[in-house]
Design a protein around this motif. Sequence first.
Motif, PDB file in Angstrom:
ATOM      1  N   THR A 110      11.632   6.864   6.253  1.00 40.18           N
ATOM      2  CA  THR A 110      10.606   7.611   5.506  1.00 40.18           C
ATOM      3  C   THR A 110      11.280   8.746   4.716  1.00 40.18           C
ATOM      4  O   THR A 110      12.340   9.243   5.107  1.00 40.18           O
ATOM      5  CB  THR A 110       9.519   8.166   6.452  1.00 40.18           C
ATOM      6  N   SER A 122       7.114  -3.703   4.440  1.00 36.90           N
ATOM      7  CA  SER A 122       6.964  -2.492   5.253  1.00 36.90           C
ATOM      8  C   SER A 122       6.524  -2.860   6.670  1.00 36.90           C
ATOM      9  O   SER A 122       6.592  -4.028   7.058  1.00 36.90           O
ATOM     10  CB  SER A 122       5.868  -1.624   4.623  1.00 36.90           C
ATOM     11  N   ASN A 149      -2.308   3.280  11.597  1.00 36.60           N
ATOM     12  CA  ASN A 149      -3.148   4.374  11.087  1.00 36.60           C
ATOM     13  C   ASN A 149      -2.673   5.732  11.618  1.00 36.60           C
ATOM     14  O   ASN A 149      -2.620   6.713  10.870  1.00 36.60           O
ATOM     15  CB  ASN A 149      -4.613   4.129  11.460  1.00 36.60           C
ATOM     16  N   GLU A 152       0.673   6.620   9.823  1.00 33.43           N
ATOM     17  CA  GLU A 152       0.498   7.050   8.421  1.00 33.43           C
ATOM     18  C   GLU A 152      -0.169   8.425   8.363  1.00 33.43           C
ATOM     19  O   GLU A 152       0.145   9.240   7.496  1.00 33.43           O
ATOM     20  CB  GLU A 152      -0.298   6.000   7.640  1.00 33.43           C
ATOM     21  N   LEU A 162       1.345   9.478   0.222  1.00 36.13           N
ATOM     22  CA  LEU A 162       1.503   8.062   0.569  1.00 36.13           C
ATOM     23  C   LEU A 162       0.644   7.178  -0.317  1.00 36.13           C
ATOM     24  O   LEU A 162      -0.562   7.419  -0.455  1.00 36.13           O
ATOM     25  CB  LEU A 162       1.115   7.888   2.048  1.00 36.13           C
ATOM     26  N   LYS A 164      -0.214   3.009  -1.178  1.00 37.63           N
ATOM     27  CA  LYS A 164       0.011   1.630  -0.719  1.00 37.63           C
ATOM     28  C   LYS A 164      -0.584   0.660  -1.737  1.00 37.63           C
ATOM     29  O   LYS A 164      -1.763   0.792  -2.090  1.00 37.63           O
ATOM     30  CB  LYS A 164      -0.692   1.408   0.627  1.00 37.63           C
ATOM     31  N   CYS A 216      -6.738  -0.659   7.646  1.00 32.21           N
ATOM     32  CA  CYS A 216      -5.768   0.420   7.423  1.00 32.21           C
ATOM     33  C   CYS A 216      -6.040   1.139   6.105  1.00 32.21           C
ATOM     34  O   CYS A 216      -5.113   1.553   5.412  1.00 32.21           O
ATOM     35  CB  CYS A 216      -4.349  -0.117   7.496  1.00 32.21           C
ATOM     36  N   ILE A 221      -6.364   7.848   3.117  1.00 34.12           N
ATOM     37  CA  ILE A 221      -5.172   6.995   2.988  1.00 34.12           C
ATOM     38  C   ILE A 221      -5.643   5.587   2.593  1.00 34.12           C
ATOM     39  O   ILE A 221      -5.692   4.682   3.428  1.00 34.12           O
ATOM     40  CB  ILE A 221      -4.343   6.974   4.300  1.00 34.12           C
TER      41      ILE A 221
END
Length: 278
Positions: A110, A122, A149, A152, A162, A164, A216, A221
């Motif tokens: 990270t 990932s 979860n 993150e 972050l 995704k 997720c 996020i």
Amino acid sequence: MNYAHRIDGKKRVHLKEYDPEERRGLTKEEAQEKTAELARELNELDDLLFAAGQQSMLIILQGRDTSGKDGAIRHLLNIVNVQSCRVVPFKVPTPIELAHDFLWRIHAETPPRGAMHIFNRSHYEDVLVVRVHNLVPEAVWRKRYDHINAFERLLVDSGTILLKFYLHISKEEQEKRLLEREKETEKAWKLSVGDWKERELWDRYTEAYEEALTRCSSPEIPWHIAPANNKWFRDLAITEQVVEALRPYRKPWMEHLSKIGETAKRELMEYRAQRTGA
Ligand code: ADP
């Protein structure tokens, strides 16, 4: 309205509801013009991320074989500061990695503050390929959504910005791209029987992706679905999100840097005054 679709986890994701071919009425040239403008802003923001050193950025790229993860990485690397950016590919875990919990190898990669890391695959492989191929019992991979979860959340709470992305291609587009690899000598090195075998499991991957994207994602996020049949639209969708994620920090980073600059100037003046006084 953004070019990528933001998933907030409030309702179940059905990938068939998202059009991989999407172009929002843009021609390739129009999209590339918009991307170039965003790229200029991204270049500045990335310099500030590096200089201010207060946050880090992690971009996770997931998608089926040929979905364009490598292409998206090439595009981003043309924009950002190579000094502060690193690409981390995740392959089949080594024996030592398998002897640890599934997040061990991920956590080690990270980004520190000031850096941007791009993950090519990932920890999501641990609920995707692992699930589809029954590499561990269901009771083991099922618990991983909660682990992911929590992990993150920890990263975000520790100053990581972050993002995704799921690069969304159609089954027809994948076939076209795989066949192109056979035809074009310069792409043939990417050929793999494995890709055709994985393709037979298309529906099982869809199921696994839909659950990961649903479970997720949260308003804080989210996942982003980037329509990826058109490479130029994929690059536009991703660049826009990266810029939007960094933009709110521009002002605080500039303030922080100007304070550092003031302190440095004061110290220099004091030093010079001492030398003349001595
Ligand atoms: P690419 O990402 O370009 O396809 P490779 O062809 O080397 O690169 O593929 C990497 C492979 O590693 C993929 O097949 C992927 O599913 C596999 N992989 C990544 N993470 C894991 C994991 N945690 N467990 C099992 N296989 C994994």
